[in-house]
Motif scaffolding. Sequence first.
Motif, PDB file in Angstrom:
ATOM      1  N   ASP A 254       0.830  -1.204   0.000  1.00  0.00           N
ATOM      2  CA  ASP A 254       0.000   0.000   0.000  1.00  0.00           C
ATOM      3  C   ASP A 254       0.867   1.257   0.000  1.00  0.00           C
ATOM      4  OD1 ASP A 254      -2.958   1.020   0.606  1.00  0.00           O
ATOM      5  OD2 ASP A 254      -1.586   2.175   1.863  1.00  0.00           O
ATOM      6  N   ALA A 257       2.605   1.588  -3.409  1.00  0.00           N
ATOM      7  CA  ALA A 257       1.636   2.044  -4.402  1.00  0.00           C
ATOM      8  C   ALA A 257       1.347   3.530  -4.242  1.00  0.00           C
ATOM      9  CB  ALA A 257       0.344   1.235  -4.272  1.00  0.00           C
ATOM     10  N   GLU A 258       1.305   3.999  -2.984  1.00  0.00           N
ATOM     11  CA  GLU A 258       1.015   5.415  -2.735  1.00  0.00           C
ATOM     12  C   GLU A 258       2.072   6.320  -3.345  1.00  0.00           C
ATOM     13  OE1 GLU A 258       0.373   8.507   1.038  1.00  0.00           O
ATOM     14  OE2 GLU A 258       0.410   6.335   1.386  1.00  0.00           O
ATOM     15  N   TYR A 273      -1.586  -1.938  -5.592  1.00  0.00           N
ATOM     16  CA  TYR A 273      -2.836  -1.881  -4.843  1.00  0.00           C
ATOM     17  C   TYR A 273      -3.585  -3.210  -4.968  1.00  0.00           C
ATOM     18  CZ  TYR A 273      -2.666   3.066  -3.581  1.00  0.00           C
ATOM     19  OH  TYR A 273      -2.334   4.273  -3.014  1.00  0.00           O
ATOM     20  N   ALA A 286      -7.192   0.429  -0.504  1.00  0.00           N
ATOM     21  CA  ALA A 286      -6.815  -0.195  -1.772  1.00  0.00           C
ATOM     22  C   ALA A 286      -8.015  -0.306  -2.707  1.00  0.00           C
ATOM     23  CB  ALA A 286      -6.213  -1.574  -1.512  1.00  0.00           C
ATOM     24  N   GLN A 289      -8.623   3.148  -4.172  1.00  0.00           N
ATOM     25  CA  GLN A 289      -7.594   3.572  -5.127  1.00  0.00           C
ATOM     26  C   GLN A 289      -7.698   2.793  -6.431  1.00  0.00           C
ATOM     27  OE1 GLN A 289      -5.735   6.189  -4.704  1.00  0.00           O
ATOM     28  NE2 GLN A 289      -6.438   6.524  -2.614  1.00  0.00           N
TER      29      GLN A 289
END
Length: 301
Positions: A254, A257-258, A273, A286, A289
């Motif tokens: 997570d 991915a951010e 995600y 997740a 997103q």
Amino acid sequence: MTSKITLFCIVLFISIQQVTAQTCTYKNDEGEKHLCGRFEISDLENDTTYNKWYVSNYNEFDPALKDTSWKKNLQKVNVDIFMGTWCGDSRNWLPKFVKLWDELGLKRSQLTFTALYDSDIEGKYKQGPNGEEKGLDIHRVPVFLFKRDGKEIGRIVESPATDMVTDVAQIALGYPSQPNYRAATYIMNLLNTQSMDSINAHINDHFYEIYHLVGKVNELNTLGYVYMDSDLDRASFVFMLNTYLYKHNPNVYDSYAEVLLKMGYEDKALTYYKKVLELEPKNENALEQVAMIEAKAENKE
């Protein structure tokens, strides 16, 4: 992390010397008042927002000093202290450190105090309002940075490696303990001394070192978020390493991915995600997103 910084400055005018001293505060998303920037220890002693925990921890700490012959080595040492009034470790250890310093008979004028922002302040996580922390590799608080003639001779990070008296004595004697979070320290030193090309050329060797130094998943995750507000490439590198160290932890994917999304790599962010959802199918962030990225991609078609 979205919040507007609201600063309240208490200005004390000394008209004769025409000197202005400021103690600045801000409010986080919960409406709590916190210090930011340089401050005096009297702010913690006298302000009712902070003095309950400060006075309590100061009074309750008993250094139990015996042989203090080493204290003479600290008479020309300055200590830069970085903390957060929002941080439990800072509230615990800063008063105890000041109590020890007082018991040793050393001057408070040797101490400099700086409060950093919490994670509610977007783009300012563990930073001071004037960049006081820049170049000092501050990733956990509190940090007690000991300097002689402007050169660092040791530091205590978040909490003592042994105990406060022993750690301070070892720094005074020239044999400082290795500070906590050795993997994060290794990575910061690496990023400060080598190019990414050089690091990647020997990535397996570096990964082996980090693997044997790292403590818990939050060690690198916190470091990544500190870099997130200052250097996205470094943040991406740290989060990527964490995905290899903790392959079964959804939070590492997570976080990676951010930062990828923030860098504009939406396809790669989507991949990670979805990796979060493989491990934790009901992860709300997740799910949101993935839906957002996929909807955006459909609108482009």
